[in-house]
Write an enzyme that holds these catalytic residues in place. Structure first.
Site, PDB file in Angstrom:
ATOM      1  CE1 TYR A 153      -3.677   2.613   1.050  1.00  0.00           C
ATOM      2  CE2 TYR A 153      -1.842   3.568   2.255  1.00  0.00           C
ATOM      3  CZ  TYR A 153      -3.115   3.678   1.728  1.00  0.00           C
ATOM      4  OH  TYR A 153      -3.816   4.851   1.870  1.00  0.00           O
ATOM      5  CD  GLU A 241      -6.214   4.928  -0.612  1.00  0.00           C
ATOM      6  OE1 GLU A 241      -6.165   4.623   0.593  1.00  0.00           O
ATOM      7  OE2 GLU A 241      -7.284   5.141  -1.211  1.00  0.00           O
TER       8      GLU A 241
END
Length: 431
Positions: A153, A241
């Site tokens: 991530y 993101e």
């Protein structure tokens, strides 16, 4: 009570959008969802990344089944992924009214891509985030399917606590980042970015190492991180993101899925990006309201709320609920008010068949109450208002505003304060 009503309003405002903003506070990591005014399809975000030198899967976009088939042949990939392009999440588990299950399909046969696209394009796809009738699919993305050997991530976002951008990463990708933060906070890594220096080489390499990239992949991941920051600046993003930022068995670092939030205040210099805004899945009333710089969120009640300021709007919704009523909407007029905005706001409110009463709650700081009053009287006359109207005004030029309303000869109920206004609005329906 306030929190519950505010959450309802925010939840409705997020309809059809998946964007979110991460806020960091020392050892805590939480998510605050924010309303997205700019809606980009997946392929549009990937195209921006591609143009910024970020590694993404090879892909084409198609509007017809023959185009999808041709795109699949052009890819010449071992495996192909076909994705219906809608803004709502949960596509993979969705259902088309053509009978096809799932808005995301994998295949090794280009001919199958054409067949699947034929059952997607022009049909409604229903997911847990769409309206009951679903959303019509007008475009599909045909992309190269890549194996992922490991998922991480990575995000860049604006953090008030740091007075600027920060990088956040975790070697645990492909899942909800809040779950990782709650169960394994030691796996969340943060790097504060100096807005003047940008992302330094040592920062990018350190983040890449913390994400678990090793050997040549560490340098490759660091390069992708720096390119993502360049994109963040170039498009005036408030968040980029990537989940997952993955590595393939062939030794490639690839951004497989990304969400980008944009700074609405930068629209004047990001005209090309904002021109891509896909409003087809937005609520028509919210879209119409935005034309007049009005912030509108539809709720399920019968008392329309017309206020200035989001905080006051939520407080008004709460106090209506407290006195036994149900707000029909969340309509924020904002600061630089013009008479026509007031008129258009009333036009939107009265067009809702659920509305049985209207409560106007204005606290005039930079807002001139007299402008509001003139707009109210004009709207009442021209729209021939047929539902009870309760008005509470306070602040700049309020005495003149009260005079305008009282001398209008219109059936407007004046209120002394917010609680008085809420009681009167609820009572007006019960009569």
């Amino acid at each position: 009570m306030a929190a519950s009503m505010a959450c309802q309003a925010v939840a409705r405002g997020l309809r059809g959008a998946s964007a979110s903003r991460l806020l960091l506070n020392k050892n805590k990591l939480g998510r605050v969802s924010c309303r997205r005014w700019l809606n980009l399809q997946e392929y549009q975000s990937k195209r921006l990344m591609q143009e910024g030198g970020v590694t993404v899967q090879r892909f084409f976009v198609a509007d017809t089944a023959p185009e999808a088939l041709e795109a699949a042949k052009k890819l010449n990939a071992k495996e192909i992924v076909l994705k219906a392009q809608i803004l709502a999440g949960g596509r993979g588990k969705g259902m088309f009214d053509s009978g096809l299950k799932g808005g995301v399909h994998l295949t090794k046969d280009p001919a199958v891509v054409g067949e699947l696209a034929n059952k997607m394009l022009g049909y409604n796809l229903t997911t847990k985030q769409t309206p009951k009738e679903g959303v019509k699919v007008k475009t599909v993305m045909v992309a190269e399917a890549l194996d992922i050997s490991r998922e991480t991530y990575f995000a860049i976002l604006m953090d008030r606590a740091c007075n600027g951008p920060v990088m956040v990463g975790s070697p645990q990708g492909g899942m909800d980042i809040e779950e990782v933060a709650a169960s394994s906070p030691e796996l969340i890594f943060k790097e504060v970015i100096d807005i003047f220096e940008g992302v330094r080489d040592d920062q990018a390499l350190r983040m890449a190492a913390n994400l678990g990239f090793k050997g040549p992949l560490e340098r490759q991941a660091a390069d992708q991180i720096k390119r993502l920051y360049d994109l963040f600046l170039k498009v005036d993003a408030t968040q980029v993101e990537v989940n997952p930022l993955g590595e393939t068995p062939e030794g490639q670092v690839v951004c497989f899925d990304a969400k980008i939030n944009f700074d609405d205040n930068a629209e004047f210099r990001q005209k090309a990006i904002f021109a891509m805004d896909d409003m087809t899945e937005s609520d028509p009333t919210e879209t119409e309201a935005a034309k007049y710089d009005l912030k509108y969120i539809g709720l399920d009640g019968n008392i329309a709320c017309f206020v200035n300021g989001a905080g006051l709007a939520m407080a008004t919704c709460d106090i209506i609920d407290l006195h036994g009523g149900k707000p029909a909407n969340f309509l924020d007029l904002g600061g630089g008010v013009k008479e026509n905005q007031v008129y258009q706001a009333f036009k939107l409110l009265t067009a809702d068949p659920k509305v049985e009463a209207i409560l106007v709650n204005i606290f005039g700081g930079i807002v001139n109450c007299a402008i509001i009053a003139n707009g109210i009287t004009k709207a009442c006359r021209e729209l021939e208002l047929k539902v009870p109207l309760v008005v509470r005004l306070e602040g700049t030029n309020v005495q003149e505003a009260k005079r305008i309303l009282s001398e209008s000869g219109l059936p407007i109920t004046a209120a002394d304060n917010l609680e008085d206004a809420a009681r009167k609005a609820v009572a007006s329906i019960k009569k």
